[in-house]
Design an enzyme around this catalytic site. Structure first.
Site, PDB file in Angstrom:
ATOM      1  N   HIS A  79       0.746  -1.307  -0.022  1.00 35.72           N
ATOM      2  CA  HIS A  79       0.056  -0.060  -0.025  1.00 35.72           C
ATOM      3  C   HIS A  79       0.901   1.176   0.063  1.00 35.72           C
ATOM      4  O   HIS A  79       1.937   1.087   0.310  1.00 35.72           O
ATOM      5  CB  HIS A  79      -0.829  -0.094   1.198  1.00 35.72           C
ATOM      6  CG  HIS A  79      -2.118  -0.996   0.981  1.00 35.72           C
ATOM      7  ND1 HIS A  79      -2.299  -2.219   1.437  1.00 35.72           N
ATOM      8  CD2 HIS A  79      -3.228  -0.725   0.484  1.00 35.72           C
ATOM      9  CE1 HIS A  79      -3.333  -2.667   1.121  1.00 35.72           C
ATOM     10  NE2 HIS A  79      -4.112  -1.860   0.647  1.00 35.72           N
ATOM     11  N   LYS A  85      -0.656   5.103   4.562  1.00 31.12           N
ATOM     12  CA  LYS A  85      -1.252   4.032   5.379  1.00 31.12           C
ATOM     13  C   LYS A  85      -0.823   3.925   6.599  1.00 31.12           C
ATOM     14  O   LYS A  85       0.413   3.629   6.768  1.00 31.12           O
ATOM     15  CB  LYS A  85      -1.271   2.434   4.541  1.00 31.12           C
ATOM     16  CG  LYS A  85      -2.554   1.713   5.118  1.00 31.12           C
ATOM     17  CD  LYS A  85      -2.691   0.608   4.164  1.00 31.12           C
ATOM     18  CE  LYS A  85      -3.829  -0.375   4.811  1.00 31.12           C
ATOM     19  NZ  LYS A  85      -5.023  -0.004   5.192  1.00 31.12           N
TER      20      LYS A  85
END
Ligand code: NAD
Length: 280
Positions: A167, A171
């Site tokens: 990701h 995040k």
């Protein structure tokens, strides 16, 4: 060519209302409804006091004017709606479920974070109308979960399983919720409890890999929207199942697909796996 265009327009006969039309998902949904050959946006609803009330929904979604004005009262437009798509807030969705149940309107709900009372309201509304409720409307993620369960059943613990997710650098949690869902699908396929077999990352003198464990690893960097790979590493062969999310549109397109499906279904509660025919 012209005939084709006309018949495609004529087929846009499923009238869809969108709650939270000005939200991140709402704007995507308006665009996805335009793109789907079967659906048309018939009502766009925002919360009372929103500065977007009265604006053209197409302009808000940056797809150009579509002559549907955003209103702040679902009841005032409910008779123009075959199915309502709701990605808003739990309290708003709870009220909307009651209105749809009273007016016999099907629903596709994407709102997350329901409390117990809202879960009960969902169960009650599902006794009166057909409702799809899913925490993830991506076709690919739902399909991947099914494939993972199948692969896990087929390999059993003969294959070592590793889940790798990647990701963007913003995040703040790891591993991702989808990585957990995928690891759980593998554990379920093998008749295991994930918390008994999960191994998060590895470092130092780890010892040899234990049979039946599921390794889970998180990569962070750049602007990656969300990639997940599950490796089944058997003796002599490796199977990899990968899902890559590119944009939020993937959730909107899935919800619109659910809307075209739910209008044909009897009263009851369904999930995205039902929509995709994965529970048959
Ligand atoms: P957002 O805040 O951008 O949009 C929500 C919109 O709902 C806002 O425009 C808000 O004004 C509107 N709203 C609030 N109360 C309302 C009311 N009473 N009537 C009408 N409109 C109202 O949020 P978002 O990123 O679009 O996400 C919305 C929800 O969808 C969240 O619960 C999120 O977790 C969920 N979500 C689910 C999926 C999935 O696949 N199931 C995917 C993405 C987001």
């Amino acid at each position: 060519m012209n005939q084709q265009v006309t018949s495609q327009t004529d087929n846009k006969n499923i009238k869809v209302g969108v709650i939270g039309a000005g939200g991140r998902m709402g704007r995507m949904l308006i665009e996805a409804l335009q793109d789907n050959p079967q659906t048309k946006l018939s009502a766009a609803i925002e919360r009372q006091g929103s500065s977007l009330v009265g604006a053209d929904a197409g302009e808000v979604a940056a797809i150009g004017r579509i002559d549907v004005s955003i209103v702040d009262n679902l009841v005032s437009v409910i008779n123009d709606i075959d199915v309502l798509i709701d990605f808003s807030l739990p309290e708003a969705t709870e009220q909307n479920m009651q209105i749809c149940a009273e007016h016999n309107v099907a629903m596709v709900i994407g709102t997350t974070g329901f409390n117990e009372q809202q879960e009960t309201a969902l169960a009650a509304a599902s006794q009166k109308v057909a409702i799809v409720y899913a925490g993830n409307y991506s076709t690919g993620v739902n399909l991947s979960l099914k494939l993972l369960e199948m692969a896990a059943k087929a390999f059993g613990t003969e294959a070592d399983v590793e889940v790798i997710e990647a990701h963007h650098k913003h995040k703040i949690d790891a591993p991702s919720g989808t990585a957990y869902m995928m690891a759980e699908a593998v554990a379920k396929g093998r008749g295991q409890n994930l918390k008994d077999v999960a191994v998060y990352g590895r470092e130092g003198q780890t010892g040899a890999r234990k049979t039946g464990t599921i390794g889970i690893h998180a990569i962070r960097g750049g602007e990656i929207v969300g990639d997940h790979t599950v490796m089944f590493i058997a003796d002599g062969e490796v199977v990899e199942i990968t899902h890559r999310a590119r944009v939020r549109m993937t959730f909107a397109a899935g919800a619109v697909r659910a809307a075209t499906w739910i209008v044909q279904q009897p009263v009851g509660q369904y999930d995205m796996q039902d929509v995709l025919g994965l529970n048959d």
